[in-house]
Design an enzyme around this catalytic site. Sequence first.
Site, mmCIF file in Angstrom:
data_model
loop_
_atom_site.group_PDB
_atom_site.id
_atom_site.type_symbol
_atom_site.label_atom_id
_atom_site.label_comp_id
_atom_site.label_asym_id
_atom_site.label_seq_id
_atom_site.Cartn_x
_atom_site.Cartn_y
_atom_site.Cartn_z
ATOM 1 C CG ASP A 213 -2.081 1.078 1.247
ATOM 2 O OD1 ASP A 213 -2.650 1.574 -0.037
ATOM 3 O OD2 ASP A 213 -2.118 1.791 2.218
ATOM 4 C CB SER A 238 -6.351 2.896 -0.136
ATOM 5 O OG SER A 238 -4.975 2.892 -0.168
ATOM 6 C CD GLN A 288 -4.225 1.145 -3.057
ATOM 7 O OE1 GLN A 288 -3.553 2.054 -3.330
ATOM 8 N NE2 GLN A 288 -3.798 0.201 -1.932
#
Length: 297
Positions: A213, A238, A288
Amino acid sequence: MSPDDRPDALEDLLDLLDLERIEEDIFRGLSRLAVIPRVFGGQVAAQALVAAGRTVPADRTAHSLHAYFLRTGDVGAPIVYTVDRIRDGRSFSSRRVVAIQHGQPIFHLSASFHTYEEGLEHQSPMPPAPDPETLPTAAETLLPSHAAGFMDQEAADRLLEARAAVDLRYVDSPPYGSVGTPREPRSQVWFRTAGKLTDDPLLHICLATYVSDMTLLDPVLLAHGRGGWVTGDVVGASLDHAMWFHRPFRADEWLLYDQTSPSSHGGRGLGQARIYTRDGSLAISVIQEGVIRVPRD
């Protein structure tokens, strides 16, 4: 370096992932400061996967996860993870995890675990990349950005502290080093933990989840010459995160994170990536989407 000689930052991260079991299938975790003042998404995803993994048979390793970030996490409050044992089949186990703070869900994750078996075999080849030891360290990468005025000292210190448990090296300059200069929406980084780990496969998978991430939306920023959350020329977070774990790997050995962005539109940007071991084995695929907004004056 042996596990007994790890730097303090990595020990702190491992402590963060060692959740407290407070009831059957209920766990509690703490948080650490991130680049921006909220819970880092990679942390909550990794902790949720730890919680799920502690409820499956020992011979089953995670092969996929799908997660949604629902609310901003409070760094100062514990996070409670509740695990729902959806199914245990002959080869697969499915788990659903909800992360709760202040009585509200902030994140949920679905994960699947699989007993190893033989099958068909092929993979996409590893793209070219320089050896990680030839690349600048995180601190060396920050120097030109700081000197150019793209980032103040406080932001630089926060970034280095947030990533101190990981040796992460950019093949090309990061978004905060390319402000105002749009580039191809692609980024490569090599990463490994800043010390040796035990052999627990779940630990290596959870640490790769944590790191995944950190930079996956970089290609979106590069396409528009934006420095990102550290420089303050965009704001975002996110939205969802998915990973598939294809082959064994170690998070304390160099991994190549090859990242691209096929699209940004409507205040959202998509990042997709493949993670390879140093010998060219495709270990992980990642996708993502994040909300990315330009601040109004």
